[in-house]
Write a protein that holds these residues in place. Structure first.
Motif, mmCIF file in Angstrom:
data_model
loop_
_atom_site.group_PDB
_atom_site.id
_atom_site.type_symbol
_atom_site.label_atom_id
_atom_site.label_comp_id
_atom_site.label_asym_id
_atom_site.label_seq_id
_atom_site.Cartn_x
_atom_site.Cartn_y
_atom_site.Cartn_z
ATOM 1 N N VAL A 9 17.034 3.497 -10.892
ATOM 2 C CA VAL A 9 16.875 4.038 -12.248
ATOM 3 C C VAL A 9 15.411 3.895 -12.639
ATOM 4 N N GLY A 10 14.639 4.953 -12.421
ATOM 5 C CA GLY A 10 13.251 4.975 -12.838
ATOM 6 C C GLY A 10 13.123 5.507 -14.243
ATOM 7 N N LYS A 11 11.960 5.322 -14.833
ATOM 8 C CA LYS A 11 11.775 5.804 -16.213
ATOM 9 C C LYS A 11 11.779 7.317 -16.277
ATOM 10 N N THR A 12 11.336 7.981 -15.209
ATOM 11 C CA THR A 12 11.245 9.443 -15.211
ATOM 12 C C THR A 12 12.413 10.098 -14.482
ATOM 13 N N ASN A 13 12.834 9.508 -13.374
ATOM 14 C CA ASN A 13 13.911 10.077 -12.570
ATOM 15 C C ASN A 13 14.886 8.990 -12.139
ATOM 16 N N VAL A 14 16.117 9.407 -11.875
ATOM 17 C CA VAL A 14 17.153 8.530 -11.336
ATOM 18 C C VAL A 14 17.531 9.056 -9.966
ATOM 19 N N LYS A 15 17.603 8.142 -8.979
ATOM 20 C CA LYS A 15 17.949 8.543 -7.618
ATOM 21 C C LYS A 15 19.131 7.722 -7.114
ATOM 22 N N ARG A 50 27.543 9.178 -15.050
ATOM 23 C CA ARG A 50 28.190 10.365 -14.455
ATOM 24 C C ARG A 50 27.505 10.746 -13.153
ATOM 25 N N PHE A 51 26.177 10.693 -13.135
ATOM 26 C CA PHE A 51 25.429 10.984 -11.906
ATOM 27 C C PHE A 51 25.816 10.010 -10.807
ATOM 28 N N LEU A 52 25.919 8.717 -11.140
ATOM 29 C CA LEU A 52 26.272 7.711 -10.146
ATOM 30 C C LEU A 52 27.675 7.943 -9.608
ATOM 31 N N MET A 53 28.636 8.191 -10.472
ATOM 32 C CA MET A 53 30.016 8.395 -10.015
ATOM 33 C C MET A 53 30.121 9.635 -9.128
ATOM 34 N N ALA A 54 29.488 10.725 -9.561
ATOM 35 C CA ALA A 54 29.547 11.953 -8.750
ATOM 36 C C ALA A 54 28.846 11.749 -7.415
ATOM 37 N N GLY A 55 27.714 11.042 -7.427
ATOM 38 C CA GLY A 55 26.980 10.811 -6.185
ATOM 39 C C GLY A 55 27.747 9.934 -5.225
ATOM 40 N N LEU A 56 28.342 8.843 -5.734
ATOM 41 C CA LEU A 56 29.132 7.977 -4.862
ATOM 42 C C LEU A 56 30.339 8.715 -4.295
ATOM 43 N N ARG A 57 30.963 9.538 -5.125
ATOM 44 C CA ARG A 57 32.131 10.307 -4.655
ATOM 45 C C ARG A 57 31.736 11.243 -3.523
ATOM 46 N N GLU A 58 30.607 11.942 -3.689
ATOM 47 C CA GLU A 58 30.143 12.869 -2.652
ATOM 48 C C GLU A 58 29.694 12.120 -1.404
ATOM 49 N N ALA A 59 28.897 11.068 -1.580
ATOM 50 C CA ALA A 59 28.381 10.332 -0.427
ATOM 51 C C ALA A 59 29.492 9.652 0.352
ATOM 52 N N ALA A 150 19.433 -3.401 -14.603
ATOM 53 C CA ALA A 150 20.125 -3.274 -13.312
ATOM 54 C C ALA A 150 21.474 -3.978 -13.361
ATOM 55 N N GLN A 151 21.527 -5.148 -14.009
ATOM 56 C CA GLN A 151 22.787 -5.888 -14.060
ATOM 57 C C GLN A 151 23.782 -5.251 -15.028
ATOM 58 N N TYR A 152 23.301 -4.425 -15.956
ATOM 59 C CA TYR A 152 24.228 -3.650 -16.788
ATOM 60 C C TYR A 152 25.039 -2.700 -15.921
ATOM 61 N N PHE A 153 24.373 -1.989 -15.022
ATOM 62 C CA PHE A 153 25.125 -1.060 -14.171
ATOM 63 C C PHE A 153 25.999 -1.814 -13.178
ATOM 64 N N ALA A 154 25.541 -2.988 -12.732
ATOM 65 C CA ALA A 154 26.410 -3.816 -11.881
ATOM 66 C C ALA A 154 27.662 -4.239 -12.655
ATOM 67 N N TRP A 155 27.489 -4.567 -13.924
ATOM 68 C CA TRP A 155 28.632 -4.908 -14.781
ATOM 69 C C TRP A 155 29.581 -3.715 -14.930
ATOM 70 N N ARG A 156 29.039 -2.531 -15.140
ATOM 71 C CA ARG A 156 29.908 -1.357 -15.264
ATOM 72 C C ARG A 156 30.657 -1.076 -13.974
ATOM 73 N N LEU A 157 30.015 -1.369 -12.844
ATOM 74 C CA LEU A 157 30.675 -1.141 -11.558
ATOM 75 C C LEU A 157 31.779 -2.155 -11.291
ATOM 76 N N THR A 158 31.596 -3.395 -11.738
ATOM 77 C CA THR A 158 32.516 -4.467 -11.367
ATOM 78 C C THR A 158 33.308 -5.071 -12.521
#
Length: 455
Positions: A9-15, A50-59, A150-158
């Protein structure tokens, strides 16, 4: 080697990037946009999710993912209530935070305690929390956890809340890097109970929640790691491969210069010099400026490519780009930007001027840090800019300037958390040839520094 998915999660782009050892198996990206007030400009965390969920689903359809790691920009905290955010995740560029500066100042820990300099807007994340508590007391009363981004998204994942030192130790005013504990700001404000247990960045927090497994198709054996601040992630491959002293220049929206082996006594908080925490919580002397953003401002509508001919023409014309092109952070706070002189015609001239500017500020900060020993390793987007790298190599004749094969050092570094402290062989690094007319460049640097001193 395990297959590791890295959300960067960058300030300009998310990968989202999948790694197997040093090999990139799959990747996707999306712009990272801030949402306007109310209650203040804030991160669009739902778009990222939403980007993370769609990306994980595709990958996951094509690769057997074993670990998930999140790395993110700093100066960002999530105030989590019962199962959801109690307040939106503030955009650190929100200048309205400065409205509480007078009230905040008595609580700001001394620089010697945190090695966190005072910075404008919300770049001290502890000041964000102070603002949120003062301006939104009812919502703040619902906060159960204060989490680095970063730990916020880890919390959302787990569903499991954990803290981590690199996220709290990046100019947040909340972590005493020399002492290895929460700062006096957290204790004096009574926030200590809101910080969950601290774990290393490489620790397994848990598997994804049943809801995430159902949405993505991931197996329940996937491990979610705690995650890491992006600049600290950039360090990881080099901590394994190089003995200090050496310097990593992590580039993107920010240029962050981390000087392993430099002395903390050199740090000047008035020039946005600080220490970051590495993966084990050790302090790393550093300095930063918003180089990627400033490069884009100088570039304006010009092309991004340039070569030595363009650089030579800009130097011969005596055109000077003088800081600061952004108001937040950097070694020249409050100084109005200026471009003196006229650039010759040519598609690469703007990019040449922007490359000169960013290399000169980098060189200035390297000198301020006394980072004159050992190699300079350029990570991120500027590693692909041959003009910037070549100019810096000419300005630092006693040091090798090394770059990787691509600009993805942060995500790759974060992927190593899945196997830390082991690691694959570091990807090959190329030694950058120096800009040819070093003598002319050094004269130009003298003009640039004289212009700074006289204005």
């Amino acid at each position: 080697m395990p297959v590791t998915a890295v959300l960067d999660v960058g300030k300009t782009n998310v990968k989202l990037v999948l790694f197997e050892g040093t090999a990139v198996l799959w990747q996707a990206s999306t712009p990272n946009r801030s949402l306007p007030a109310p209650p203040y400009p804030h991160a669009d965390v739902e778009a990222i999710w939403r980007f993370l969920m769609a990306g994980l689903r595709e990958a996951a359809r094509h690769h057997a993912i074993e670990d998930i790691v999140v790395t993110s920009h700093g100066a960002t905290l999530a105030l989590v209530g019962d199962g959801e955010l109690a307040l939106p995740v503030m955009d650190y560029e929100f200048a309205g935070v400065d409205a509480i500066e007078t009230a905040y100042a008595p609580f700001r820990p001394p620089f010697a305690e945190t090695l966190s300099p005072p910075i404008s807007a919300g770049l001290n994340a502890g000041k964000q929390v102070f603002y949120q508590e003062a301006m939104h007391p009812e919502a703040f009363a619902r906060v159960r956890h204060i989490l680095p981004y970063a730990q916020y998204f880890a919390w959302r994942l787990t569903g499991i809340a954990r803290g981590e030192v690199t996220g709290l130790g990046c100019h947040a005013d909340l972590w005493a890097i020399p002492g290895g504990h929460l700062s006096s700001l957290a204790t004096r404000r009574g926030w200590e109970p809101l910080f969950p247990p601290m774990v290393p960045a490489y620790a397994v927090i848990g598997p994804p929640s049943s809801a995430v497994l159902a949405e993505t198709g991931l197996p329940p054996t996937v491990r979610v790691r705690a995650g890491i601040h992006d600049s600290s992630g950039s360090l990881l491959p080099h901590l394994l491969a190089i003995e200090p002293p050496f310097t990593v220049i992590s580039t993107g929206t920010w240029v962050v210069i981390m000087a392993l082996g430099a002395a903390a006594a050199r740090l000047d908080p008035a020039r946005d010099m600080l220490a970051y925490a590495d993966v084990e919580g050790r302090g790393v002397p550093a300095a930063k400026f918003m180089g990627g953003r400033e490069f884009a401002i100088i570039l304006a509508d010009g092309g991004t490519a340039c070569d030595e001919t363009d650089v030579a023409a800009a130097i011969a014309a005596g055109v000077l780009a003088l800081p600061s092109f952004v108001a937040n952070g950097g070694p020249f706070p409050g100084r109005p930007a200026a471009i003196r002189g006229s650039l010759p015609a040519g598609d690469g001239m703007r990019a040449a001027l922007a490359s000169l500017y960013c290399a000169l500020v980098t060189d200035y900060l390297l000198e301020a840090l006394d980072a004159a020993r050992g190699p300079l390793v350029i990570e991120g987007s500027f590693a692909l800019n041959r003009c910037y790298c070549g100019i810096l190599a000419a300005l630092r004749p006693g040091q090798d300037v090394l770059t990787g094969a691509d600009g993805g050092g942060t995500a790759y570094g974060a992927s190593l958390l899945a196997i830390w402290p082991q690691g694959p062989e570091r990807p090959p690094m190329a030694r950058t040839p120096a800009y040819a007319d070093a003598e002319g460049l050094l004269r130009y640097r003298a003009l640039w520094r004289a212009a700074l001193a006289s204005s």
